[in-house]
Design a protein around this motif. Structure first.
Motif, short mmCIF file in Angstrom:
data_model
loop_
_atom_site.label_atom_id
_atom_site.label_comp_id
_atom_site.label_asym_id
_atom_site.label_seq_id
_atom_site.Cartn_x
_atom_site.Cartn_y
_atom_site.Cartn_z
N VAL A 51 24.75 -30.39 24.51
CA VAL A 51 23.75 -30.33 25.58
C VAL A 51 23.89 -28.98 26.25
CG1 VAL A 51 23.01 -31.27 27.80
CG2 VAL A 51 23.70 -32.83 25.97
N MET A 52 22.77 -28.31 26.42
CA MET A 52 22.74 -27.02 27.11
C MET A 52 21.73 -27.09 28.23
SD MET A 52 21.84 -23.23 25.66
CE MET A 52 20.07 -23.38 25.78
N GLU A 82 29.77 -31.23 23.25
CA GLU A 82 29.92 -30.14 24.21
C GLU A 82 28.74 -30.07 25.18
OE1 GLU A 82 31.13 -26.17 23.01
OE2 GLU A 82 31.56 -26.99 21.02
N PHE A 83 29.06 -29.68 26.42
CA PHE A 83 28.08 -29.42 27.45
C PHE A 83 28.30 -28.00 27.93
CE2 PHE A 83 27.10 -30.26 32.20
CZ PHE A 83 25.82 -29.76 32.08
N TRP A 157 27.07 -14.65 37.51
CA TRP A 157 26.79 -15.97 36.96
C TRP A 157 28.09 -16.56 36.48
CZ3 TRP A 157 22.07 -18.06 37.40
CH2 TRP A 157 21.01 -17.20 37.62
N ILE A 158 28.21 -17.88 36.61
CA ILE A 158 29.34 -18.60 36.06
C ILE A 158 28.82 -19.44 34.89
CG2 ILE A 158 29.16 -20.47 37.77
CD1 ILE A 158 32.27 -20.74 37.49
N TYR A 159 29.46 -19.26 33.75
CA TYR A 159 29.12 -20.01 32.54
C TYR A 159 30.20 -21.05 32.33
CZ TYR A 159 25.89 -16.19 31.86
OH TYR A 159 24.88 -15.27 32.04
N ILE A 160 29.78 -22.29 32.11
CA ILE A 160 30.71 -23.41 32.01
C ILE A 160 30.55 -24.09 30.65
CG2 ILE A 160 31.43 -25.59 33.04
CD1 ILE A 160 29.39 -23.59 35.28
N ASN A 161 31.68 -24.41 30.04
CA ASN A 161 31.70 -25.13 28.78
C ASN A 161 32.73 -26.25 28.92
OD1 ASN A 161 31.44 -25.84 26.08
ND2 ASN A 161 32.93 -24.34 25.40
#
Length: 164
Positions: A51-52, A82-83, A157-161
């Motif tokens: 999911v993105m 994964e999200f 920006w914060i990228y989260i995985n």
């Protein structure tokens, strides 16, 4: 996503009829859902590998709704799925959109006059989002903070995985 990652199907969900209709006309072998903006009830549990979300969560000034949507994403992911998503990060710039206040990450601003820059939320402490995701049940939460490339309203920006 279908082309770059060789996914068999890429589904989409949005609150905008126009966005849904456009996607249906452009992308075959996929499903598109119009939703209510507070849950993912139209989607089955344990269905998705990935999911993105792009430029969505910072436009929801209600922590309870963001938290609920992230919980729903956990529900619809398969085990090991994964999200990935991103949000604005860093201290607010006073000049942004005429100096309108941003709401804090944990605020529940149900009476927002608008979104998309009017009452956005910005993460100022990455531990806030990490903590929420872990409480929901996600694991392997990783973040990466990058400078904005062309947006004077978001210094970073914060990228989260994370993983189910």
């Amino acid at each position: 996503l279908k082309k770059h990652f060789e996914f068999k199907r890429v589904d989409g969900i949005d609150i905008s009829n126009n966005n849904i209709e456009y996607c249906k006309s452009q992308i075959l072998e996929s499903n598109f859902y119009k939703n209510n903006g507070v849950d993912l009830s139209e989607l089955e549990s344990n269905t998705y590998d990935f999911v993105m979300s792009t430029i969505v969560f910072q436009h929801i000034p209600v922590h309870e709704i963001r938290y609920g949507l992230m919980s729903e994403i956990l529900r619809i992911l398969k085990e090991g799925g994964e999200f990935r998503f991103q949000m604005g990060y860093g201290e607010d710039l006073k000049h942004y959109k005429g100096g309108l206040d941003r709401k804090g990450y944990f605020d529940n601003y149900y009476n927002a006059e608008g979104t998309n820059g009017v009452r956005d939320v910005r993460i100022t402490n990455e531990n806030d989002i990490i903590s929420d995701l872990e409480k929901i049940g996600f694991s392997n939460v990783k973040t990466q903070i990058k400078d904005s490339y062309s947006d004077d309203g978001h210094p970073s920006w914060i990228y989260i995985n994370c993983t189910k």
